[in-house]
Design a protein around this motif. Sequence first.
Motif, PDB file in Angstrom:
ATOM      1  N   LYS A   1       0.866  -1.215   0.083  1.00  0.00           N
ATOM      2  CA  LYS A   1      -0.078  -0.041  -0.211  1.00  0.00           C
ATOM      3  C   LYS A   1       0.897   1.369   0.005  1.00  0.00           C
ATOM      4  CE  LYS A   1      -4.041   2.189   0.585  1.00  0.00           C
ATOM      5  NZ  LYS A   1      -4.770   2.205  -0.476  1.00  0.00           N
ATOM      6  N   LEU A   2       0.542   2.149  -0.885  1.00  0.00           N
ATOM      7  CA  LEU A   2       1.279   3.181  -1.042  1.00  0.00           C
ATOM      8  C   LEU A   2       1.166   4.190  -0.204  1.00  0.00           C
ATOM      9  CD1 LEU A   2       1.459   3.727  -4.887  1.00  0.00           C
ATOM     10  CD2 LEU A   2       3.350   2.955  -3.394  1.00  0.00           C
ATOM     11  N   LYS A   3       1.597   5.187   0.594  1.00  0.00           N
ATOM     12  CA  LYS A   3       1.432   6.232   1.526  1.00  0.00           C
ATOM     13  C   LYS A   3       0.639   7.353   0.691  1.00  0.00           C
ATOM     14  CE  LYS A   3       3.696   4.066   4.770  1.00  0.00           C
ATOM     15  NZ  LYS A   3       2.837   2.680   4.925  1.00  0.00           N
ATOM     16  N   PRO A   4      -0.155   8.151   1.508  1.00  0.00           N
ATOM     17  CA  PRO A   4      -0.896   9.304   0.874  1.00  0.00           C
ATOM     18  C   PRO A   4       0.282  10.038   0.136  1.00  0.00           C
ATOM     19  CG  PRO A   4      -1.770   8.819   3.083  1.00  0.00           C
ATOM     20  CD  PRO A   4      -0.493   7.974   2.991  1.00  0.00           C
ATOM     21  N   GLU A   5       1.093  10.404   0.601  1.00  0.00           N
ATOM     22  CA  GLU A   5       2.081  11.456  -0.166  1.00  0.00           C
ATOM     23  C   GLU A   5       2.686  10.686  -1.421  1.00  0.00           C
ATOM     24  OE1 GLU A   5       4.940  14.637  -1.049  1.00  0.00           O
ATOM     25  OE2 GLU A   5       3.142  14.300   0.491  1.00  0.00           O
ATOM     26  N   LYS A   6       2.905   9.687  -1.429  1.00  0.00           N
ATOM     27  CA  LYS A   6       3.309   9.061  -2.819  1.00  0.00           C
ATOM     28  C   LYS A   6       1.993   9.198  -3.695  1.00  0.00           C
ATOM     29  CE  LYS A   6       5.784   6.726  -5.633  1.00  0.00           C
ATOM     30  NZ  LYS A   6       7.127   7.507  -6.102  1.00  0.00           N
ATOM     31  N   PHE A   7       0.601   8.869  -3.401  1.00  0.00           N
ATOM     32  CA  PHE A   7      -0.627   9.358  -4.278  1.00  0.00           C
ATOM     33  C   PHE A   7      -0.583  10.600  -4.466  1.00  0.00           C
ATOM     34  CE2 PHE A   7      -1.944   5.201  -2.650  1.00  0.00           C
ATOM     35  CZ  PHE A   7      -2.351   4.645  -3.820  1.00  0.00           C
TER      36      PHE A   7
ATOM     37  N   LYS B   1       2.034  11.265  -7.415  1.00  0.00           N
ATOM     38  CA  LYS B   1       1.593  10.654  -8.533  1.00  0.00           C
ATOM     39  C   LYS B   1       0.293  11.734  -9.208  1.00  0.00           C
ATOM     40  CE  LYS B   1       2.312   5.694  -8.006  1.00  0.00           C
ATOM     41  NZ  LYS B   1       2.778   5.704  -9.323  1.00  0.00           N
ATOM     42  N   PHE B   2      -0.590  12.213  -8.546  1.00  0.00           N
ATOM     43  CA  PHE B   2      -1.400  12.959  -8.809  1.00  0.00           C
ATOM     44  C   PHE B   2      -1.000  14.299  -9.575  1.00  0.00           C
ATOM     45  CE2 PHE B   2      -4.452  16.750  -8.061  1.00  0.00           C
ATOM     46  CZ  PHE B   2      -5.652  16.125  -8.991  1.00  0.00           C
ATOM     47  N   PHE B   3      -0.036  14.881  -8.852  1.00  0.00           N
ATOM     48  CA  PHE B   3       0.199  16.112  -9.672  1.00  0.00           C
ATOM     49  C   PHE B   3       1.370  15.796 -10.748  1.00  0.00           C
ATOM     50  CE2 PHE B   3      -1.121  17.977  -5.593  1.00  0.00           C
ATOM     51  CZ  PHE B   3      -1.700  18.971  -6.011  1.00  0.00           C
TER      52      PHE B   3
ATOM     53  N   LEU C   1      -6.208   9.721 -12.805  1.00  0.00           N
ATOM     54  CA  LEU C   1      -6.051  11.036 -11.874  1.00  0.00           C
ATOM     55  C   LEU C   1      -7.005  11.024 -10.745  1.00  0.00           C
ATOM     56  CD1 LEU C   1      -5.605  14.066 -14.303  1.00  0.00           C
ATOM     57  CD2 LEU C   1      -3.818  13.033 -12.825  1.00  0.00           C
ATOM     58  N   ARG C   2      -8.206  10.566 -10.922  1.00  0.00           N
ATOM     59  CA  ARG C   2      -9.232  10.369  -9.770  1.00  0.00           C
ATOM     60  C   ARG C   2      -8.697   9.317  -8.692  1.00  0.00           C
ATOM     61  NH1 ARG C   2     -13.314  10.009 -12.923  1.00  0.00           N
ATOM     62  NH2 ARG C   2     -14.131  12.069 -12.645  1.00  0.00           N
ATOM     63  N   SER C   3      -8.280   8.153  -9.317  1.00  0.00           N
ATOM     64  CA  SER C   3      -7.934   7.315  -8.446  1.00  0.00           C
ATOM     65  C   SER C   3      -6.561   7.654  -7.486  1.00  0.00           C
ATOM     66  CB  SER C   3      -7.370   6.062  -9.207  1.00  0.00           C
ATOM     67  OG  SER C   3      -8.326   5.326  -9.770  1.00  0.00           O
TER      68      SER C   3
ATOM     69  N   ASN D   1      -8.128  10.255  -4.991  1.00  0.00           N
ATOM     70  CA  ASN D   1      -9.186   9.944  -3.989  1.00  0.00           C
ATOM     71  C   ASN D   1      -8.209   9.017  -3.054  1.00  0.00           C
ATOM     72  OD1 ASN D   1     -11.531  10.686  -5.195  1.00  0.00           O
ATOM     73  ND2 ASN D   1     -11.821   8.810  -6.254  1.00  0.00           N
ATOM     74  N   GLU D   2      -7.158   8.329  -3.514  1.00  0.00           N
ATOM     75  CA  GLU D   2      -6.197   7.569  -2.685  1.00  0.00           C
ATOM     76  C   GLU D   2      -5.391   8.665  -1.580  1.00  0.00           C
ATOM     77  OE1 GLU D   2      -6.101   4.495  -1.717  1.00  0.00           O
ATOM     78  OE2 GLU D   2      -7.249   3.764  -3.222  1.00  0.00           O
ATOM     79  N   TRP D   3      -5.142   9.738  -2.151  1.00  0.00           N
ATOM     80  CA  TRP D   3      -4.314  10.871  -1.600  1.00  0.00           C
ATOM     81  C   TRP D   3      -5.474  11.366  -0.356  1.00  0.00           C
ATOM     82  CZ3 TRP D   3      -4.070  16.261  -3.293  1.00  0.00           C
ATOM     83  CH2 TRP D   3      -3.380  17.181  -2.505  1.00  0.00           C
ATOM     84  N   VAL D   4      -6.647  11.852  -0.926  1.00  0.00           N
ATOM     85  CA  VAL D   4      -7.464  12.464   0.143  1.00  0.00           C
ATOM     86  C   VAL D   4      -8.062  11.387   1.148  1.00  0.00           C
ATOM     87  CG1 VAL D   4     -10.084  13.386   0.094  1.00  0.00           C
ATOM     88  CG2 VAL D   4      -8.386  13.946  -1.386  1.00  0.00           C
TER      89      VAL D   4
END
Length: 126
Positions: free
Chosen positions: A55-61, A64-66, A83-85, A88-91
């Motif tokens: 499982k990736l940490k929120p910071e990694k998501f 990836k988003f940006f 992008l949505r994935s 959502n994983e980050w948030v």
Amino acid sequence: MFERLTKQAEMLENTWVTHLLGLLPSDVAQLIAREPDEIANAYNEVKKKLLKRYKLKPEKFRQKFFMHNKNLGSTWKNFAYELRSFFNEWVNGVKADSFEKLSDLIMTDQIKRKVTQEVKDHFIDE
């Protein structure tokens, strides 16, 4: 993808772990094999273990988003889904479960990108 393919192939769920272990790198398969039988033979338990390990940490998501770009062969619909994935994983990972928390998250992220390294270092040290 594994679950979708096993369902399409109409494999019995009690054989999924055996098929999955053959697809995993040997060191990961060994980790599963060391678990007690009630865990090592239950697909949902194996799935939980694998997801927990990778499982990736929120910071990694967030990164990836940006940083995500559309691939040449990909559709815009797929790009939007990716992008949505990531978003959502980050948030969800930082538990921004209200508009106020989401707003604070985005504002904080924007501020962190604009401040100097000296200011960042100061807050990290504190």
